[in-house]
Design an enzyme around this catalytic site. Structure first.
Site, PDB file in Angstrom:
ATOM      1  N   GLY A  81      15.705   5.170   8.163  1.00  0.00           N
ATOM      2  CA  GLY A  81      16.353   4.926   6.548  1.00  0.00           C
ATOM      3  C   GLY A  81      17.454   3.673   6.745  1.00  0.00           C
ATOM      4  N   PRO A 115      13.415   5.557  12.892  1.00  0.00           N
ATOM      5  CA  PRO A 115      13.455   4.209  12.125  1.00  0.00           C
ATOM      6  C   PRO A 115      12.291   3.627  11.986  1.00  0.00           C
ATOM      7  CG  PRO A 115      14.051   3.922  14.462  1.00  0.00           C
ATOM      8  CD  PRO A 115      13.664   5.382  14.209  1.00  0.00           C
ATOM      9  N   GLY A 116      12.045   3.050  10.819  1.00  0.00           N
ATOM     10  CA  GLY A 116      10.836   1.974  10.559  1.00  0.00           C
ATOM     11  C   GLY A 116      11.138   0.427  10.036  1.00  0.00           C
ATOM     12  N   ARG A 117      11.818   0.573   9.041  1.00  0.00           N
ATOM     13  CA  ARG A 117      12.063  -0.827   8.397  1.00  0.00           C
ATOM     14  C   ARG A 117      13.155  -1.596   9.313  1.00  0.00           C
ATOM     15  NH1 ARG A 117      12.310  -1.751   2.968  1.00  0.00           N
ATOM     16  NH2 ARG A 117      12.382   0.475   2.716  1.00  0.00           N
ATOM     17  N   TYR A 138       8.991  -2.177  -6.411  1.00  0.00           N
ATOM     18  CA  TYR A 138      10.034  -1.744  -6.270  1.00  0.00           C
ATOM     19  C   TYR A 138      11.070  -2.920  -6.779  1.00  0.00           C
ATOM     20  CZ  TYR A 138       8.331   0.857  -2.282  1.00  0.00           C
ATOM     21  OH  TYR A 138       7.593   1.706  -1.383  1.00  0.00           O
ATOM     22  N   CYS A 194      -4.420 -10.675 -11.763  1.00  0.00           N
ATOM     23  CA  CYS A 194      -4.426 -10.648 -13.249  1.00  0.00           C
ATOM     24  C   CYS A 194      -3.632  -9.396 -13.502  1.00  0.00           C
ATOM     25  CB  CYS A 194      -5.687 -10.489 -13.567  1.00  0.00           C
ATOM     26  SG  CYS A 194      -6.980 -11.683 -13.242  1.00  0.00           S
ATOM     27  N   GLU A 195      -2.500  -9.525 -13.326  1.00  0.00           N
ATOM     28  CA  GLU A 195      -1.168  -8.692 -13.554  1.00  0.00           C
ATOM     29  C   GLU A 195       0.004  -9.440 -13.886  1.00  0.00           C
ATOM     30  OE1 GLU A 195      -1.102  -5.029 -13.578  1.00  0.00           O
ATOM     31  OE2 GLU A 195      -3.218  -4.631 -12.398  1.00  0.00           O
TER      32      GLU A 195
HETATM   33  C1  LIG Z   1       9.457   6.288   5.664  1.00  0.00           C
HETATM   34  C2  LIG Z   1       9.835   7.344   6.874  1.00  0.00           C
HETATM   35  C3  LIG Z   1      10.893   6.883   7.872  1.00  0.00           C
HETATM   36  C4  LIG Z   1      11.319   5.720   8.027  1.00  0.00           C
HETATM   37  O1  LIG Z   1      12.051   5.180   7.008  1.00  0.00           O
HETATM   38  P1  LIG Z   1      12.620   3.656   7.208  1.00  0.00           P
HETATM   39  O2  LIG Z   1      13.405   3.364   5.735  1.00  0.00           O
HETATM   40  O3  LIG Z   1      11.615   2.752   7.273  1.00  0.00           O
HETATM   41  O4  LIG Z   1      13.588   3.558   8.465  1.00  0.00           O
HETATM   42  C5  LIG Z   1      11.563   8.038   8.726  1.00  0.00           C
HETATM   43  N1  LIG Z   1      11.107   9.269   8.530  1.00  0.00           N
HETATM   44  C6  LIG Z   1      10.053   9.687   7.501  1.00  0.00           C
HETATM   45  C7  LIG Z   1       9.911  11.163   7.317  1.00  0.00           C
HETATM   46  C8  LIG Z   1       9.551   8.637   6.399  1.00  0.00           C
HETATM   47  O5  LIG Z   1       8.789   9.117   5.683  1.00  0.00           O
END
Ligand SMILES: *Cc1c(COP(=O)(O)O)cnc(C)c1O
Length: 429
Positions: free
Chosen positions: A247, A285-287, A327, A357-358
């Protein structure tokens, strides 16, 4: 004309007026691969990962990259080679991890709607942990594991009821969200899990939201989690690992999230103070690992002055890069070549929009740009939740993707052909 400082990564910068990703000129990649094209910096991803690794130095931690942010095989391969595990949210993602050479035992499976088939697939692959999100899911997982003669490793995702102060669609740790088990129900849910023969309790998990730019929600969530670990262990159930989710935000537009290492130094101090610092930790972590590592390069097709607005119509659209439409997200948009525009019209304020087309098909609003047809633009901070959220809407083929490493550029996804987009379809007899 040259933006003096770009939000995001130091690996994406101007050199003598041309935008580079590491040592590769984006205009060269656009010429070779066409547009739109996604380009990622390997060094930027590794630097983002290194910040987490520094923050956790000397601790027991498994970093599980939340791969829905960017699930391209080569990106997964890069993180797998660094020892990362993966946070998955579908059986399809598990197959991607395995195809990229990832280690199933380092996979954790999140999500509120796992199917029996996905549970079976994950048990057979030998994943590390299921992050269970409801009491009914516990019963189903027990059933599936028992039928395979296995005990499924489980964590329960708790909803700590803290406000991450982010967009409502990506806020997940509040009482009104569909995620996790309510704080008050947690101990009872653990007792149920511990009593089921097909389950083995291994940890506890939370994930409060995405694009979080403050440290307070994390500090609050840690406190709430540790209160629960204390209560669960007092009930006689051992918690082997604590998973804090993901997150952490990135800089899209002057955002100033805490750096991963600084944040974790603070959180670990709190964990130490409460006597939990030597536990096994997990993070998802993702983003923050990939978001600022990517750009989407697009070409200006038309410039259309309007009565109320000027439109800059580009060849990337909401199907390629859905975050603005979904978003109302902001992505900086900058020219690939920042020299004075040849044709002269100077700067105007444009809505940068795609061909779909939106009216929701926009990439940026009210942007000051000096552009003419044929110019190329880079949409910044496009490494996370852009390509992975893409679709074929309007029968648009998905873009090519390129991974840059120093002066080398590798095509990691070819541009889809139109035949690819309808390969699974059949005419009726
Ligand atoms: C999407 C998600 C993440 C990663 O979130 P980021 O904001 O991209 O770091 C981690 N855990 C779970 C369960 C998620 O659904």
């Amino acid at each position: 004309m040259i933006p003096t400082s770009l939000p995001g990564s130091p690996f994406i910068a101007y050199r003598e007026g041309s935008l580079f990703v590491e040592d590769v000129r984006l205009a060269d990649l656009a010429r070779e691969h066409g547009t739109p094209v996604y380009v990622y910096s390997q060094a930027a991803m590794l630097a983002a990962l290194a910040a987490y690794q520094r923050g956790f130095e000397g601790r027991k931690v498994q970093i599980c990259y939340a791969m829905k942010a960017n699930s391209s095989l080569a990106v997964l391969q890069l993180f797998a080679r660094q020892g990362c595990g993966f946070d998955i949210v579908s059986g399809g993602e598990l197959q991607r991890v395995l195809a990229a050479g990832g280690d199933a035992s380092k996979v954790i499976f999140s999500g509120v709607g796992k199917t029996r088939a996905e549970m079976r697939q994950a048990l057979q692959a030998g994943i590390g942990c299921f992050n269970v999100e409801s009491e009914s899911e516990l019963e189903v997982l027990n059933d599936v594991a028992t039928s395979l003669g296995q005990r499924a490793p489980v964590s329960i995702r708790v909803n700590p009821n803290v406000d991450p102060k982010t967009h409502p669609y990506i806020s997940t740790g509040l009482k009104g969200n569909k995620f996790g088990v309510a704080h008050e129900r947690t101990v009872a849910t653990y007792q149920r899990a511990a009593a089921l023969p097909g389950l083995r309790v291994v940890g506890i998990d939370c994930h409060i939201g995405s694009q979080i730019t403050e440290e307070t929600p994390y500090l609050d969530a840690v406190d709430r989690m540790l209160d629960l670990v204390r209560d669960i262990e007092a009930a006689g159930i051992a918690i082997h690992h604590i998973d804090f989710g993901g997150g952490l935000g990135i800089n899209y537009n002057g955002d100033a999230p805490p750096a991963a290492d600084a944040l974790w130094t603070k959180l670990l101090a709190k964990l130490d103070a409460r006597g939990y610092g030597d536990r096994q930790f997990m993070i998802e972590p993702g983003r923050s690992l990939v978001g600022n590592a990517g750009v989407c390069v697009t070409e200006v097709l038309y410039v259309k002055p309007g009565e109320q607005k000027n439109f800059c119509i580009v060849d990337a659209a909401m199907n390629d890069l859905p975050r603005p439409a979904m978003y109302q997200a902001f992505h900086a948009i900058v020219p690939l070549e920042a020299s004075a525009p040849a044709g002269g019209g100077g700067e105007h304020v444009y809505d940068v929009v795609g061909p779909i087309c939106e009216s929701g098909d926009w990439i940026g609003r009210d942007r000051r740009l000096a552009v003419q047809p044929g110019d190329q633009l880079a949409v910044l901070s496009a490494g996370a939740y852009c390509s992975s959220m893409g679709s074929n809407y309007n029968t648009r083929s998905r873009p090519a993707e390129v991974l840059v490493n120093g002066a080398k550029a590798h095509l990691i996804r070819s541009r889809e052909s139109v035949e690819d987009t309808f390969r699974c379809e059949k005419l009726a007899p």
